[in-house]
Design a protein around this motif. Structure first.
Motif, short mmCIF file in Angstrom:
data_model
loop_
_atom_site.label_atom_id
_atom_site.label_comp_id
_atom_site.label_asym_id
_atom_site.label_seq_id
_atom_site.Cartn_x
_atom_site.Cartn_y
_atom_site.Cartn_z
N VAL A 203 25.73 39.77 32.91
CA VAL A 203 26.81 40.09 33.86
C VAL A 203 27.92 39.16 33.75
O VAL A 203 29.23 39.72 33.91
CB VAL A 203 26.14 39.77 35.12
N ALA A 204 27.89 37.95 33.55
CA ALA A 204 28.84 37.15 33.38
C ALA A 204 29.92 37.36 32.33
O ALA A 204 31.01 37.17 32.43
CB ALA A 204 28.54 35.56 33.11
N GLU A 205 29.33 37.93 31.27
CA GLU A 205 30.06 38.24 29.83
C GLU A 205 30.78 39.75 30.03
O GLU A 205 31.49 40.00 29.15
CB GLU A 205 29.20 38.34 28.72
N THR A 206 30.40 40.86 31.20
CA THR A 206 30.90 41.84 30.91
C THR A 206 31.82 42.42 32.29
O THR A 206 32.73 43.20 32.32
CB THR A 206 29.97 42.77 30.82
N ARG B 129 24.99 29.60 37.55
CA ARG B 129 24.63 30.27 36.02
C ARG B 129 26.02 31.29 35.94
O ARG B 129 26.38 31.21 34.73
CB ARG B 129 23.47 31.02 36.19
N LEU B 130 26.49 31.93 36.60
CA LEU B 130 27.49 32.84 36.74
C LEU B 130 28.89 31.84 35.87
O LEU B 130 29.53 32.53 35.02
CB LEU B 130 27.68 33.62 37.63
N SER B 131 28.97 30.92 36.54
CA SER B 131 30.21 29.90 36.31
C SER B 131 30.00 29.51 34.76
O SER B 131 30.78 29.53 34.20
CB SER B 131 30.30 28.78 37.33
N LEU C 186 35.29 35.05 37.20
CA LEU C 186 34.57 35.91 37.67
C LEU C 186 34.85 36.10 39.12
O LEU C 186 34.72 34.89 39.89
CB LEU C 186 33.20 35.83 37.34
N ASN C 187 35.32 37.40 39.82
CA ASN C 187 35.36 37.42 41.38
C ASN C 187 33.75 37.75 41.96
O ASN C 187 33.20 38.48 41.60
CB ASN C 187 36.25 38.73 41.53
#
Length: 236
Positions: free
Chosen positions: A97-100, A115-117, A127-128
């Motif tokens: 998710v973070a990469e796309t 984790r997203l950060s 990432l918004n």
């Protein structure tokens, strides 16, 4: 529906939803560009997304991580399409998710935000994210508890590769307009209180096909519409 009829159907459905949205905005005394339309393409085939894109829609929302990743790859030639993950996100699926995607509406705990950060590539913009709030109190529904929302917003806002935009919520289904309005009003008040602490917040993600008029009245800045744009969702 034949493939040849997809473009005209998409144009008609998009125009109808835009007309509803514009009427709701005018009725609420708000500005023409105050509310963004997010097309919820969950379980819809890529051809329907292409048709709606060709009709002018750019922002699309997916519920399932694996489906979202497949569609992002399938439609990679649509360079200015904007992908939103609006469904629950497990910690073991954050990297893809973070990469796309461009947005995640369903951050409901700090571990997911961290984790997203950490996994957001430096080559991509931050990432918004929206913090999902369980405004209905349903045990079966994801989301942060209202009382814990402000602390989560402040903690997530300090993470380097995220841009916290606001909050997202869903009312309990089938409770009638008055109760839906009450739950939307609760989240709007929470959003206002959070914005007083974190002035960069700008997104109140509430409202779907059946209740977008109520959501706009209550201050929504982004409505998530699926059925009214795509028709009945295919069986999973």
């Amino acid at each position: 529906m034949t493939a040849s009829s997809e473009p005209s159907q998409a144009i008609d459905k998009l125009a109808a939803v835009q007309a509803r949205l514009q009427a709701a905005v005018q009725h609420a005394g708000r500005g023409e560009h105050d509310v963004e339309l997010l097309a919820v393409s969950k379980l819809q085939p890529g051809e329907k997304i292409r048709a709606l894109y060709a009709a002018g829609q750019r922002a699309f929302g997916e519920n399932y991580v694996q489906e979202a990743e497949a569609k992002i790859a399938q439609l990679a030639d649509l360079s200015d399409i904007e992908w939103h993950l609006i469904g629950p996100l497990q910690s073991n699926k954050t990297r893809g998710v973070a990469e796309t995607v461009h947005w995640v509406h369903s951050v409901d705990r700090l571990k997911i935000a961290e984790r997203l950060s950490a996994q957001r590539p430096e080559s991509m913009p931050p990432l918004n994210v929206c913090i999902q709030v369980n405004i209905s109190g349903e045990a079966s529904k994801s989301g942060c508890e209202p009382d814990a929302t402000l602390a989560l917003i402040q903690a997530a806002s300090a993470l380097p590769r995220l841009r916290v935009r606001g909050v997202m919520g869903m009312p309990q289904p089938g409770i009638g307009d008055a109760s839906t309005r009450a739950q939307f009003t609760q989240l709007a008040a929470l959003f206002g209180a959070a914005k007083a602490r974190v002035p960069t917040l700008d997104t109140l993600s509430i409202g779907m096909s059946d209740d977008l008029e109520i959501a706009v009245e209550c201050g929504s800045t982004m409505v998530r519409v699926g059925t009214a744009l795509f028709g009945v969702r295919p069986a999973q």
